[in-house]
Design an enzyme around this catalytic site. Structure first.
Site, mmCIF file in Angstrom:
data_model
loop_
_atom_site.group_PDB
_atom_site.id
_atom_site.type_symbol
_atom_site.label_atom_id
_atom_site.label_comp_id
_atom_site.label_asym_id
_atom_site.label_seq_id
_atom_site.Cartn_x
_atom_site.Cartn_y
_atom_site.Cartn_z
ATOM 1 N N GLY A 214 0.786 -1.199 0.172
ATOM 2 C CA GLY A 214 0.007 -0.119 -0.097
ATOM 3 C C GLY A 214 0.607 1.312 -0.002
ATOM 4 O O GLY A 214 1.877 1.223 -0.537
ATOM 5 N N SER A 215 0.442 2.349 0.646
ATOM 6 C CA SER A 215 1.032 3.614 0.575
ATOM 7 C C SER A 215 2.459 3.673 1.255
ATOM 8 O O SER A 215 3.178 4.630 1.305
ATOM 9 C CB SER A 215 -0.143 4.637 1.362
ATOM 10 O OG SER A 215 -1.095 4.708 0.575
#
Length: 484
Positions: A214-215
């Site tokens: 993810g981020s």
């Protein structure tokens, strides 16, 4: 008659020579293979004929050996706080073999390593006294991670950025290796239960279960953007429309915080609010080759990452179209990473752009404490320029002080971090993964630590799953333990 005797004698001689040849072949060519065969009961009897050497944490043995009864295997392995240290020690079982440190150093721990004995021991085959394995684990960091993770399914890793020492490595749910270290019916039954458990407690999620980061992967993309000159600093405005339409498609990529100032945001602002549009566009502008090159500098796509236990490969893919490349910019599509790998990203940024090879063993010793192997001077490689690392640290500190990583703040310490929430399942149908990676530094003592935490599954409602909400408090507890 003499002719018949001669023929019989020659035939008998040939049989004797054939027998001698076969015995020689078995003795000198197949002997080791037979000795190493897992079906060879004599090997197990020899291995467990004496107490095993120990694995050491902070000067204390976390393993032991216990005399058995009613078995031809004289001793079995025992563990102190087995669930706490299982992701480090692994297991040593009379039936199921050994893994992790127990497996890597099995010959040292059972006294069969050629490094342990003298020349006469090698000639006579005498078994040497077992050696020991000294780990880099900090028990306070290990315990902070284990207790903070609790009943959730997840993992956490803590590194010393300057030395590469693994300070903590936890995977939950865990298991106690003592319950199947023997060969009784209870041991077999417990092994079967653990193997059939859908939560897979035998899997070390910290190093052997790579998932979408993810981020947290936005840090890698930001590093590539700065190193490649796409942006001159973390405060330069980017040309990033919000929302961002994936190239060559009609699909629009939204930002998690609809009201965030993500349009044309700088890297600092984009990290602070975790703006998808900025990093998806940056990945496309850079191209997959440059993003992959940067990710590989951090350790991605390394199929032989040993600490000294082999970690599974974290992957940045190749051969993508532009929409897929955009999705990799936010840590999705086919990007995968272990918590160890994500901790390495923060460690590089904290350590002025240098990656010190992670390791969780400092020394391997013989029975007298003499060093057989020493890992206190690991390899170091420059990944980022000091200026890029400095800019990213500043931006990560903004994330903690003013952005989405507020739950990682530690009074009196400098903390930088990055949250991550990774989509999971077809069309994001399952509860997402929650990540948090960070570094912390005590300005007085100079102590530093880099951390990555993954929450794979928790009891939290889907709307409450976030890196800051679930993973950052665990990272905070680990950093606080390392810095005190």
């Amino acid at each position: 008659m003499n002719k018949m005797i001669r023929r019989a004698s020659v035939f008998s001689l040939l049989l004797v020579l054939a027998l001698l040849g076969r015995v020689t072949w078995v003795q000198f060519y197949e002997g080791q293979a037979l000795a190493d065969n897992k079906e060879n009961r004599r090997k197990a009897i020899e291995q467990y004929a004496y107490p095993l050497g120990d694995i050491i944490v902070a000067g204390e043995a976390v393993t032991g050996s216990k005399r058995t009864t009613g078995s031809d295997l004289a001793y079995k392995r025992t563990y102190k706080e087995g669930e706490l240290y299982a992701p480090v020690t692994g297991y040593s079982s009379q039936v199921y073999g050994a893994n992790l440190l127990e497996g890597v150093y099995q010959d040292v721990l059972d006294g069969t390593s050629l490094e342990l004995g003298g020349p006469m021991d090698v000639l006579t085959g005498k078994r040497a006294d077992p050696g020991g394995v000294v780990t880099t684990i900090d028990p306070e960091v290990q315990r902070a991670a284990f207790e903070s993770l609790g009943d959730t399914k997840g993992a956490a890793v803590a590194l010393d950025p300057a030395t590469g020492r693994v300070l903590g490595m936890v995977s939950t749910p865990s298991y106690d290796p003592s319950v199947f270290s023997g060969s009784g019916q209870k041991d077999v039954a417990r092994w079967s239960e653990l193997g059939e458990d859908p939560d897979k407690p035998l899997v070390n999620r910290a190093i052997r279960n790579p998932l979408a980061p993810g981020s947290t992967f936005k840090l890698v993309v930001a590093a590539a953007a700065l190193e490649e000159g796409l942006y001159s600093s973390v405060d330069e405005a980017t040309k990033s429309p919000s929302p961002y339409k994936l190239p060559d498609t009609t699909r629009v990529l939204e930002n998690a915080i609809a009201t965030a100032p993500c349009e044309n945001a700088s890297l600092r602002t984009a990290l602070r609010y975790s703006c998808n549009n900025v990093f998806a566009k940056a990945a496309v502008d850079l191209g997959e080759d440059k993003v992959r090159a940067m990710s590989e500098k951090f350790g991605f796509n390394d199929a032989e990452q040993d600490i000294p236990v082999r970690a599974y490969e974290s992957v940045y893919p190749k051969g993508m179209d532009r929409p897929s490349t955009a999705l990799t910019g936010i840590g999705q599509f086919e990007v995968t990473a272990t918590p160890l790998q994500i901790a390495m990203v923060s460690a590089v940024i904290e350590n002025d752009g240098e990656l010190v090879e992670p390791h969780m063993v400092s020394q391997v010793t013989d029975a007298d404490g003499n060093t057989l192997e020493d890992f206190t001077d690991p390899a170091t490689e420059r990944v980022l320029s000091e200026s890029t690392a400095r800019g990213l640290r500043s931006a990560m500190e903004t994330v903690v002080e003013e952005g989405t990583g507020s739950n990682a703040r530690i009074p009196g310490a400098t903390v930088g971090g990055k949250t991550g929430t990774a989509q999971r399942g077809v069309n994001n149908s399952e509860k997402p993964y929650a990540w948090f990676t960070s570094y912390g530094q005590d300005p007085d003592s100079g102590k530093q630590v880099a951390v990555a935490v993954l929450i794979e599954q928790s009891d939290a409602a889907r709307s409450e799953v976030s890196g800051n909400g679930l993973a950052a408090p665990i990272a905070k507890a680990m950093m606080a333990a390392a810095l005190k």
